[in-house]
Design a protein around this motif. Structure first.
Motif, PDB file in Angstrom:
ATOM      1  N   ILE A  59       0.825  -1.308   0.102  1.00  9.66           N
ATOM      2  CA  ILE A  59       0.134   0.154   0.050  1.00  9.66           C
ATOM      3  C   ILE A  59       0.772   1.193   0.101  1.00  9.66           C
ATOM      4  O   ILE A  59       1.908   1.285   0.686  1.00  9.66           O
ATOM      5  CB  ILE A  59      -0.729  -0.048   1.264  1.00  9.66           C
ATOM      6  CG1 ILE A  59      -1.842  -1.270   1.356  1.00  9.66           C
ATOM      7  CG2 ILE A  59      -1.575   1.304   1.534  1.00  9.66           C
ATOM      8  CD1 ILE A  59      -2.865  -1.050   0.069  1.00  9.66           C
ATOM      9  N   LYS A  60       0.362   2.302  -0.560  1.00  8.17           N
ATOM     10  CA  LYS A  60       1.115   3.567  -0.585  1.00  8.17           C
ATOM     11  C   LYS A  60       0.140   4.476   0.043  1.00  8.17           C
ATOM     12  O   LYS A  60      -1.118   4.523  -0.225  1.00  8.17           O
ATOM     13  CB  LYS A  60       1.482   4.260  -1.906  1.00  8.17           C
ATOM     14  CG  LYS A  60       0.222   4.514  -2.611  1.00  8.17           C
ATOM     15  CD  LYS A  60       0.627   5.253  -3.920  1.00  8.17           C
ATOM     16  CE  LYS A  60       0.433   6.870  -3.404  1.00  8.17           C
ATOM     17  NZ  LYS A  60       0.808   7.682  -4.586  1.00  8.17           N
ATOM     18  N   MET A  61       0.681   5.473   0.979  1.00 12.10           N
ATOM     19  CA  MET A  61       0.105   6.515   1.625  1.00 12.10           C
ATOM     20  C   MET A  61       0.267   7.871   0.595  1.00 12.10           C
ATOM     21  O   MET A  61       1.392   8.044   0.409  1.00 12.10           O
ATOM     22  CB  MET A  61       0.487   6.653   2.845  1.00 12.10           C
ATOM     23  CG  MET A  61      -0.076   5.416   3.831  1.00 12.10           C
ATOM     24  SD  MET A  61      -1.926   5.179   3.788  1.00 12.10           S
ATOM     25  CE  MET A  61      -2.364   6.707   4.886  1.00 12.10           C
ATOM     26  N   GLY A  62      -0.906   8.653   0.791  1.00 17.13           N
ATOM     27  CA  GLY A  62      -0.607  10.091   0.260  1.00 17.13           C
ATOM     28  C   GLY A  62      -1.183  11.034   0.949  1.00 17.13           C
ATOM     29  O   GLY A  62      -1.900  10.994   1.758  1.00 17.13           O
ATOM     30  N   VAL A 104       8.846  12.507  -9.329  1.00 16.35           N
ATOM     31  CA  VAL A 104       9.402  11.711  -8.197  1.00 16.35           C
ATOM     32  C   VAL A 104       9.407  12.324  -6.909  1.00 16.35           C
ATOM     33  O   VAL A 104       9.454  13.353  -6.787  1.00 16.35           O
ATOM     34  CB  VAL A 104      10.874  11.293  -8.908  1.00 16.35           C
ATOM     35  CG1 VAL A 104      11.822  12.368  -8.780  1.00 16.35           C
ATOM     36  CG2 VAL A 104      11.344  10.185  -7.822  1.00 16.35           C
ATOM     37  N   GLU A 105       9.253  11.577  -5.861  1.00 14.45           N
ATOM     38  CA  GLU A 105       9.191  12.002  -4.648  1.00 14.45           C
ATOM     39  C   GLU A 105       9.967  11.143  -3.571  1.00 14.45           C
ATOM     40  O   GLU A 105       9.876   9.993  -3.762  1.00 14.45           O
ATOM     41  CB  GLU A 105       7.912  12.514  -3.766  1.00 14.45           C
ATOM     42  CG  GLU A 105       6.897  11.118  -4.276  1.00 14.45           C
ATOM     43  CD  GLU A 105       5.383  11.744  -3.931  1.00 14.45           C
ATOM     44  OE1 GLU A 105       5.316  12.813  -4.129  1.00 14.45           O
ATOM     45  OE2 GLU A 105       4.521  11.077  -3.857  1.00 14.45           O
ATOM     46  N   PRO A 106      10.758  11.723  -2.386  1.00 15.36           N
ATOM     47  CA  PRO A 106      11.496  10.964  -1.540  1.00 15.36           C
ATOM     48  C   PRO A 106      10.651  10.275  -0.330  1.00 15.36           C
ATOM     49  O   PRO A 106       9.634  11.145   0.051  1.00 15.36           O
ATOM     50  CB  PRO A 106      12.345  12.106  -0.963  1.00 15.36           C
ATOM     51  CG  PRO A 106      11.623  13.238  -1.039  1.00 15.36           C
ATOM     52  CD  PRO A 106      10.831  13.313  -2.480  1.00 15.36           C
ATOM     53  N   GLU A 107      10.664   8.983  -0.085  1.00 15.06           N
ATOM     54  CA  GLU A 107       9.720   8.623   0.740  1.00 15.06           C
ATOM     55  C   GLU A 107      10.662   7.495   1.516  1.00 15.06           C
ATOM     56  O   GLU A 107      11.699   7.357   1.468  1.00 15.06           O
ATOM     57  CB  GLU A 107       8.657   7.713  -0.019  1.00 15.06           C
ATOM     58  CG  GLU A 107       7.857   8.399  -0.975  1.00 15.06           C
ATOM     59  CD  GLU A 107       6.440   7.984  -0.839  1.00 15.06           C
ATOM     60  OE1 GLU A 107       5.918   7.436  -0.249  1.00 15.06           O
ATOM     61  OE2 GLU A 107       5.589   8.929  -1.709  1.00 15.06           O
ATOM     62  N   VAL A 108       9.887   6.984   2.724  1.00 16.17           N
ATOM     63  CA  VAL A 108      10.297   5.861   3.311  1.00 16.17           C
ATOM     64  C   VAL A 108       9.361   4.798   3.255  1.00 16.17           C
ATOM     65  O   VAL A 108       8.344   4.935   3.325  1.00 16.17           O
ATOM     66  CB  VAL A 108      10.369   6.192   4.889  1.00 16.17           C
ATOM     67  CG1 VAL A 108      11.007   5.066   5.868  1.00 16.17           C
ATOM     68  CG2 VAL A 108      11.037   7.341   5.189  1.00 16.17           C
ATOM     69  N   LEU A 136      11.858   5.599  -3.229  1.00 16.75           N
ATOM     70  CA  LEU A 136      11.476   6.708  -4.368  1.00 16.75           C
ATOM     71  C   LEU A 136      10.347   6.223  -4.989  1.00 16.75           C
ATOM     72  O   LEU A 136      10.189   5.166  -5.258  1.00 16.75           O
ATOM     73  CB  LEU A 136      12.669   6.717  -5.324  1.00 16.75           C
ATOM     74  CG  LEU A 136      13.864   7.609  -5.127  1.00 16.75           C
ATOM     75  CD1 LEU A 136      15.134   7.232  -5.952  1.00 16.75           C
ATOM     76  CD2 LEU A 136      13.800   9.077  -5.050  1.00 16.75           C
ATOM     77  N   GLU A 137       9.347   7.058  -5.060  1.00 11.02           N
ATOM     78  CA  GLU A 137       7.915   6.899  -5.495  1.00 11.02           C
ATOM     79  C   GLU A 137       7.992   7.490  -6.902  1.00 11.02           C
ATOM     80  O   GLU A 137       8.137   9.008  -6.941  1.00 11.02           O
ATOM     81  CB  GLU A 137       6.789   6.975  -4.580  1.00 11.02           C
ATOM     82  CG  GLU A 137       5.648   6.690  -5.396  1.00 11.02           C
ATOM     83  CD  GLU A 137       4.205   6.901  -4.817  1.00 11.02           C
ATOM     84  OE1 GLU A 137       3.131   6.060  -5.472  1.00 11.02           O
ATOM     85  OE2 GLU A 137       4.116   7.885  -3.998  1.00 11.02           O
ATOM     86  N   ILE A 138       7.586   6.979  -7.885  1.00  8.67           N
ATOM     87  CA  ILE A 138       7.270   7.693  -9.069  1.00  8.67           C
ATOM     88  C   ILE A 138       5.876   7.917  -9.394  1.00  8.67           C
ATOM     89  O   ILE A 138       5.154   6.778  -9.384  1.00  8.67           O
ATOM     90  CB  ILE A 138       7.942   7.017 -10.367  1.00  8.67           C
ATOM     91  CG1 ILE A 138       9.416   6.771 -10.318  1.00  8.67           C
ATOM     92  CG2 ILE A 138       7.609   7.852 -11.591  1.00  8.67           C
ATOM     93  CD1 ILE A 138       9.956   6.030 -11.453  1.00  8.67           C
ATOM     94  N   ILE A 139       5.185   8.910  -9.187  1.00  7.74           N
ATOM     95  CA  ILE A 139       3.725   9.243  -9.349  1.00  7.74           C
ATOM     96  C   ILE A 139       3.607   9.567 -10.593  1.00  7.74           C
ATOM     97  O   ILE A 139       4.465  10.320 -11.526  1.00  7.74           O
ATOM     98  CB  ILE A 139       3.164  10.202  -8.204  1.00  7.74           C
ATOM     99  CG1 ILE A 139       4.024  11.337  -8.068  1.00  7.74           C
ATOM    100  CG2 ILE A 139       3.383   9.626  -6.933  1.00  7.74           C
ATOM    101  CD1 ILE A 139       3.188  12.431  -7.347  1.00  7.74           C
ATOM    102  N   ASP A 140       2.342   9.300 -11.290  1.00  7.21           N
ATOM    103  CA  ASP A 140       2.044   9.681 -12.527  1.00  7.21           C
ATOM    104  C   ASP A 140       0.482   9.665 -12.855  1.00  7.21           C
ATOM    105  O   ASP A 140      -0.082   8.571 -12.837  1.00  7.21           O
ATOM    106  CB  ASP A 140       2.558   8.792 -13.534  1.00  7.21           C
ATOM    107  CG  ASP A 140       2.468   8.964 -14.928  1.00  7.21           C
ATOM    108  OD1 ASP A 140       2.542   9.989 -15.309  1.00  7.21           O
ATOM    109  OD2 ASP A 140       2.397   8.000 -15.967  1.00  7.21           O
ATOM    110  N   ALA A 227       5.394   5.559   3.017  1.00  8.41           N
ATOM    111  CA  ALA A 227       4.817   6.361   3.957  1.00  8.41           C
ATOM    112  C   ALA A 227       4.324   7.802   3.428  1.00  8.41           C
ATOM    113  O   ALA A 227       3.686   8.403   4.044  1.00  8.41           O
ATOM    114  CB  ALA A 227       5.841   6.581   5.053  1.00  8.41           C
ATOM    115  N   GLY A 228       4.796   7.886   2.125  1.00 11.12           N
ATOM    116  CA  GLY A 228       4.100   9.142   1.595  1.00 11.12           C
ATOM    117  C   GLY A 228       5.336  10.202   1.392  1.00 11.12           C
ATOM    118  O   GLY A 228       6.219  10.189   2.001  1.00 11.12           O
ATOM    119  N   GLY A 229       5.154  11.125   0.399  1.00 18.38           N
ATOM    120  CA  GLY A 229       6.342  12.020   0.138  1.00 18.38           C
ATOM    121  C   GLY A 229       6.915  12.878   1.162  1.00 18.38           C
ATOM    122  O   GLY A 229       5.997  13.498   1.776  1.00 18.38           O
ATOM    123  N   ALA A 230       8.130  13.124   1.622  1.00 22.24           N
ATOM    124  CA  ALA A 230       8.549  14.029   2.377  1.00 22.24           C
ATOM    125  C   ALA A 230       8.590  15.688   1.993  1.00 22.24           C
ATOM    126  O   ALA A 230       8.598  16.468   2.774  1.00 22.24           O
ATOM    127  CB  ALA A 230       9.960  13.565   3.413  1.00 22.24           C
TER     128      ALA A 230
HETATM  129 MG    MG Z   1       3.777   9.385  -2.660  1.00 21.76          MG
END
Ligand code: MG
Ligand code: OOG
Length: 265
Positions: A59-62, A104-108, A136-140, A227-230
């Protein structure tokens, strides 16, 4: 008086799934849908992916940081589903053609050793964590111009597209305030801290268990939770080397191969 428009949730799920598969943008919805209907569309579009042989991996959190909420103008937490097709090996090259307009966003990332469900406290969440990693999450977004309402982004699997997970580290490492740097082609583009994620990324795991339970799901042992983008997300054009360095946890990177620009850009 004309009857209220009924929304064909299956048709929406199919449209968004096809947009994802073909990496082509679609217009925003013409009929408003509720958050519950949006999660139903998400579940149905993921069912199509599972039917094609994709496997759920977590799962990803946003919108778990103010930076992300401010960037997109949405202030409610959301979740999306992750499948094995979205996983990119650390250091790998990814073709630009897989995406509409990647960011792209930095995540844990958390790796769960035990299931988690419903209302849990942070200590219970911590006890279920088997590993933590820089990610790293690539959102699109599948919507034109990356513009959407809260239900629209939920229906679009919360912009889930791809993820790169770095080396798993000891779950005992505290994530409360770890410095991080997102570099593109060796230049620092975002600098921040894991504290930006709800004060402590563990709260994102707590929220994931609660939100999923509200939609009839749970976190399983072996699941990955993003965990979501920081920080705000960075747009990518293609031809960039992207690297995240996270204090104590190390680095993770990938290369987005250059490709032809798409018609909507
Ligand atoms: Mg994200
Ligand atoms: C929605 C996804 C948000 C995050 O980490 O906050 C998200 C979007 O910004 O397109 O992944």
């Amino acid at each position: 008086m004309s009857a209220p428009a009924t929304v064909d949730l299956e048709e929406l799920a199919t449209r968004l799934d096809e947009a994802q598969r073909r990496a082509t943008a679609v217009p925003q919805l013409t009929v408003p849908i509720s958050v519950d209907q949006a999660y139903e569309v998400q579940a149905r579009s993921l069912a199509r992916r599972y039917a094609r042989g994709e496997r759920r991996i977590g799962i990803k959190m946003g919108f778990t940081s103010r930076a992300k909420m401010a960037q997109m103008g949405i202030s409610d937490m959301i979740f999306g589903r992750l499948t094995d097709r979205m996983l990119i090996e650390p250091g790998a090259s990814v073709p630009r053609s897989r995406f509409v307009h990647p960011r792209v966003e930095p995540e844990v990332a958390f790796l769960l050793g035990r299931p988690l469900s419903g209302h849990i406290d942070p200590m219970t969440a911590q006890a279920a964590v088997a590993g933590v990693a820089p990610a790293l999450e690539i959102i699109d977004s599948r919507y034109q111009d990356f513009k959407f309402s809260l239900p629209e982004v939920i229906a679009d699997n919360s912009s889930s597209s791809a993820l790169v997970i770095g080396p798993w580290a000891d779950p005992a490492i505290s994530l409360d305030n770890l410095g991080l740097q997102l570099e593109i082609d060796g230049v620092a583009r975002q600098v921040g801290s894991t504290a930006a994620i709800l004060g402590h990324p563990l709260f994102s795991l707590v929220a994931a268990a609660r939100l999923l339970a509200a939609h009839g799901e749970q976190l399983d042992a072996g699941d990955i939770v993003m965990a979501g983008g920081a920080t705000p997300a960075e747009a990518l054009r293609g031809g960039e080397f992207v690297q995240l360095t996270l204090q104590k946890l190390g680095s993770v990177s990938f290369y987005l191969l250059a490709g032809a620009m798409r018609a909507d850009e």
